[in-house]
Every structure is written in C-alpha cells, then in structure tokens.
Enzyme design. Structure first.
Site, short mmCIF file in Angstrom:
data_model
loop_
_atom_site.label_atom_id
_atom_site.label_comp_id
_atom_site.label_asym_id
_atom_site.label_seq_id
_atom_site.Cartn_x
_atom_site.Cartn_y
_atom_site.Cartn_z
N LYS A 1 51.14 6.41 -42.56
CA LYS A 1 51.99 7.50 -43.05
C LYS A 1 52.72 8.10 -41.84
CE LYS A 1 49.41 6.68 -46.77
NZ LYS A 1 48.10 7.28 -46.85
N PHE B 1 42.10 12.59 -51.96
CA PHE B 1 42.89 11.37 -52.15
C PHE B 1 42.03 10.32 -52.86
CE2 PHE B 1 44.51 7.27 -50.50
CZ PHE B 1 45.79 7.34 -51.04
N ASP B 2 42.66 9.36 -53.53
CA ASP B 2 41.86 8.43 -54.37
C ASP B 2 40.83 7.61 -53.59
OD1 ASP B 2 44.08 7.09 -53.44
OD2 ASP B 2 44.45 5.95 -55.27
N HIS C 1 42.74 1.52 -61.14
CA HIS C 1 44.20 1.48 -61.29
C HIS C 1 44.85 0.33 -60.52
CE1 HIS C 1 43.27 3.93 -57.82
NE2 HIS C 1 44.49 3.74 -57.36
N TYR D 1 39.69 -7.34 -25.09
CA TYR D 1 38.65 -7.00 -26.08
C TYR D 1 38.14 -5.58 -25.85
CZ TYR D 1 34.77 -7.58 -29.32
OH TYR D 1 33.92 -7.45 -30.37
N ALA E 1 46.74 12.26 -43.16
CA ALA E 1 47.78 11.23 -43.27
C ALA E 1 49.20 11.81 -43.06
CB ALA E 1 47.69 10.54 -44.62
N ASP F 1 41.87 15.48 -43.72
CA ASP F 1 42.42 14.18 -44.12
C ASP F 1 43.91 14.30 -43.81
OD1 ASP F 1 43.31 11.89 -45.27
OD2 ASP F 1 42.45 12.25 -47.24
#
Ligand SMILES: *Cc1c(COP(=O)(O)O)cnc(C)c1O
Length: 459
Positions: free
Chosen positions: A258, A124-125, A450, A72, A217, A215
């Site tokens: 990614k 990004f969305d 979407h 843990y 990715a 960001d």
C-alpha cells in the site's frame, strides 16, 4: 486565472490494457462462477480490485532494485530498510515479511492464545482471519457514525473511546494481547483516524497496560488527512505527523504493497527488543532468515525508497485528489458512496442503489457484477460475502453496510479512466429498478470464503 491541479509526476513507461464486449464479459464472469477474483486480469479493462501491490514504482525505485544486495545475512538492503523504518517511522526493531498478513502471522503466533480479545476499529479481513483462526475474538469499536454513509465527518475511521474502554474494563489484561488500530480504517471506507483519537486510544492502552498495535498499511494517507483536516497540523510536515502517529504505537504491522508503493513486501516493527526477539523464530520458520524475512534484497531496497516517496506531500496530494475527483463525478450522477471520499478508494453504497435485491442474495456483489458487465471495471465486494459466517453459529453474518469498493492503484490510471468508471456506474444506476435478483452460493471455503467463492444467479 487560478491554475488547475495536475499530477506531480509524468509517465516514462506504459502498459497496454484491453477493452472487451459485453457478450465476452458475460461469458467470462460465468466461467469465473461470478467471483470477480476468478477473472483473468486480461478480461478486465480498469482493475480496481485492490490498491495493494498494483501501484507504479518510480524510476528511483527501479534503480534501487538494481542495487539490491542479495546476501543471505546482513545485506545492505536490509540496513537500507532498517534506516528508512527508523528515520520515517521511529521504530528500532523490525522483521521483513513477504506481505502484511505474514507480518500478522509472525506477531500473532507469539502474542495471541485461544480466547483472547483484540479490540480496535474495524479489523481488516486478513487480520480478522488470523485472530479468528487462533480462536480469539476481534471486537469492532469503530464509531457508530461510520455506518451512516451520507454523514460527512472528517475522521470517520475513529475508535469509539467509550466502547473501547468498556472492553478493556470487562476483560483482564492477560486476555487482551493488543488493541489493533487500523490507519486508515479500510473496512469503514478508507476513512482516517484523527491524531486526537490516536492519543485517546493510546492513553487507554497505557491505563489498562495493553500494547497498541497499528495496522499501518495506509498510514501516510492517514497522515495526509490529519494535515489537511485536523486543527493544529496544517503547518506540520508529513514526516512530523507520521512520527507523532507512531510515537503512540508499541507495534506496527505493515503491508508495504500500500503506502510503501511496492508490488510485494511487508514488515512488523517493534519498540520492544524482547518482543522482536521472541517473534524471530516464527519469521525463520515461515518467512526466512531475520534480515530478509520473505523479501529479496532488491525488494527491500525498493521498499525503503518507497517509504520516502509514499510520505511525500505532493505525491499524496496527487493521489488523494484523484479519489476525490472520482467522488465528484459520482456526486454529479447522484450515486451514493461512503462520504467523504476515502484515502485509497470509493466505497459505493450498494444497499442504497439495488433496493430490490434481498440481502441474502449479496447486494454489493450483484452491483459489482453489473459494473463488470457494463464496462469491464473490476472492484471488490465489502458486504455479506466478506463478513463470512459466524465462527461459532456458522450463520451468515449480514453487515449493516453493503459496500462495493473501487480501490485506485497508486500512480496507475488517469482521470480519463475515472470518467469511464463513473459513467459505467451511472449506466448501472439508471437501470437499478430492473435489477431485482442477486446470487446464491455454490461453493465456499470454511474461512475467508470471498476469495474463492462460487456463485450462480439466484432463482
Ligand atoms: C492489505 C492490508 C493488510 C494485509 O496485507 P497484505 O499485504 O495484503 O497481506 C492488513 N491490513 C490492512 C489494513 C490492509 O489494508
């Protein structure tokens, strides 16, 4: 004779995929309310919906899974991940999360308040969703050239420095919790950001005293493009380039699905110990204890190994050359796409193909449905459905570009699959004049519509 290029790996395990008939697909897509996210994956032959979490892990990653430590608190796997993040990316502090958007949630719950402004290249969305959900505003400062799909420039993901500076000048720094630099720029077509641009963005952040969040990715694909396209980097190793990129960042959010080549996982990393500490409570409330966040020990082990493999030049060369190969096939058939080919995907320029479909009837989505009907190939719309409604006026937003993204999973498909994708697109392209109507909305959610949207053929 010059030897042709070949993949830097061989296949040890395979997964069967199924073909289907056009008639079956017509029924399935109707049942899915013409939403490609609504299809069962068994109804898809070649799945290019996303390159996120859909890649093939290596033998080394699978054996690292077996050695996962499920304690843990303070597990070996956590420290493996910590070492990889320090060695490869140069960050001292991090919080594991179940995926990239969870990293955004942990960070933005602390740094964003209502009315804030977050400038950057195309957000990004989910990033945009997390910002707008908190009644803050993402401001897209991507260079204008990014929206001319036929223009071939090496770093089409760059920030327009003048646009960014205008935003930084206009608002007080208290209202700008971060500049968000997305590498590669997914929304603009998987297009890279140059080291020069990263440096200039960083210099502005220093000047206006605003933190720089990357960001990240597809940071490794971005680094590959810097090595192969930017002057002065050809002789630098991938590792040196990656370290330099992140030397300019204060914070990084990562979707490990990614470029860390795992099926699930993410993290947020910090240079500041103080910010790391204040984000911990959000992790504990939403993800889990700070040494596992949203991840199991085995997944953290696979992620640590994936960071090593994902930044290997031979692997990246294999990956990016496959995207280029698909691009060359589309060139043969004169099918327009965002040029040059991106790092993880080809973004087909739907507006240039379906010239008779009105924008109110969702051009890129219409192209995607046609491609699915043609060959069982699934991609994703990056157009008006994704752009969603304006949060204030609730009017539909119609972006300049209507793109249909074919994202290529890592180490998953062969170039024969690329041939099928290109031929299917050519068949749709050849009957483009007959496609005159698109789709209308029957159901939509109030945010990020979407994913769950319902559609029917327009009448
Ligand atoms: C995928 C992605 C995210 C979100 O990550 P998830 O793991 O899907 O939650 C954020 N930013 C970029 C640029 C991405 O590509």
């Amino acid at each position: 004779m010059k030897l042709p290029f070949a993949e830097s790996y061989r296949i040890k395990m395979v997964e069967t995929i199924k073909r289907s008939t056009r008639e079956e697909r017509a029924n399935w897509i109707k049942e899915a309310n013409y939403n490609l996210f609504g299809l069962k994956s068994d109804y898809v032959f070649i799945d290019l919906l996303t390159d996120s979490g859909t890649g093939a892990m290596s033998d080394k990653q699978w054996s690292a899974m077996m050695e996962g430590d499920e304690s843990y608190a303070g597990s070996r796997s956590y420290y493996n991940m910590k070492d990889a993040i320090k060695d490869i990316l140069g960050f001292d502090y991090f919080i594991p999360t179940h995926q990239g958007r969870a990293a955004e949630n942990v960070l933005y719950s602390i740094i964003i308040k209502e009315g804030d402004i977050l400038p950057g290249n195309s957000h990004f969305d989910t990033t945009k969703g997390h910002i707008e959900f908190r009644k803050a505003i993402p401001v897209d400062c991507t260079i204008d050239e990014a929206s001319d799909t036929q223009l071939e420039i090496p770093f089409k993901g760059n920030v327009d420095i003048a646009k960014l500076e205008a935003v930084l000048k206009k608002y007080p720094k208290e209202q700008i919790p971060a500049v968000v630099l997305t590498v590669t720029n997914n929304t603009a077509g998987g297009q890279p950001v140059s080291m020069q641009n990263i440096k200039e963005v960083s210099a502005l952040c220093v000047k206006y005293d605003v933190p720089l969040q990357m960001d990240s990715a597809r940071f490794a694909e971005n680094a590959y493009f810097i090595k192969t396209r930017e002057e002065g980097y050809a002789d630098k190793s991938m590792r040196e380039i990656v370290r330099e990129m992140f030397s300019y960042a204060d914070i990084m959010t990562m979707s490990s699905k990614k470029d860390a080549i795992v099926n699930m996982g993410g993290f947020v990393a910090f240079k500041s110990e103080e910010l790391w500490k204040s984000c911990q409570k959000i992790c504990i409330m939403n993800e889990g204890f700070i040494t596992y966040g949203g991840m199991s020990g085995r997944d953290m082990n696979a992620l640590a190994q994936g960071l090593h493999e994902g930044t290997d030049f031979e692997y990246l060369e294999t990956r990016i050359k496959q995207i280029e190969y698909l691009g060359q096939k589309l060139d043969e058939y004169n099918i327009p796409y965002q040029r040059p080919a991106g790092g993880h995907a080809i973004f087909v320029d739907a507006k240039k193909i379906l010239t008779h479909v009105p924008k109110e009837e969702f051009i890129a989505q219409t192209l995607g449905i046609e491609l699915y009907l043609e060959a069982g190939v699934r991609g994703v719309e990056v157009g008006a459905l994704l752009a969603d409604r304006d949060p204030v006026t609730h009017e539909n937003r119609y972006p300049e570009l209507e793109l249909f993204r074919l994202a290529i999973p890592r180490r998953t498909y062969t170039n024969n699959h690329m041939n099928v994708i290109a031929a299917a697109l050519k068949n749709v392209y050849d009957r483009r004049e007959e496609i005159t109507r698109g789709y209308e909305i029957t159901y939509e959610a109030p945010i990020m519509r979407h994913f769950t949207i319902g559609l029917k053929p327009a009448e």
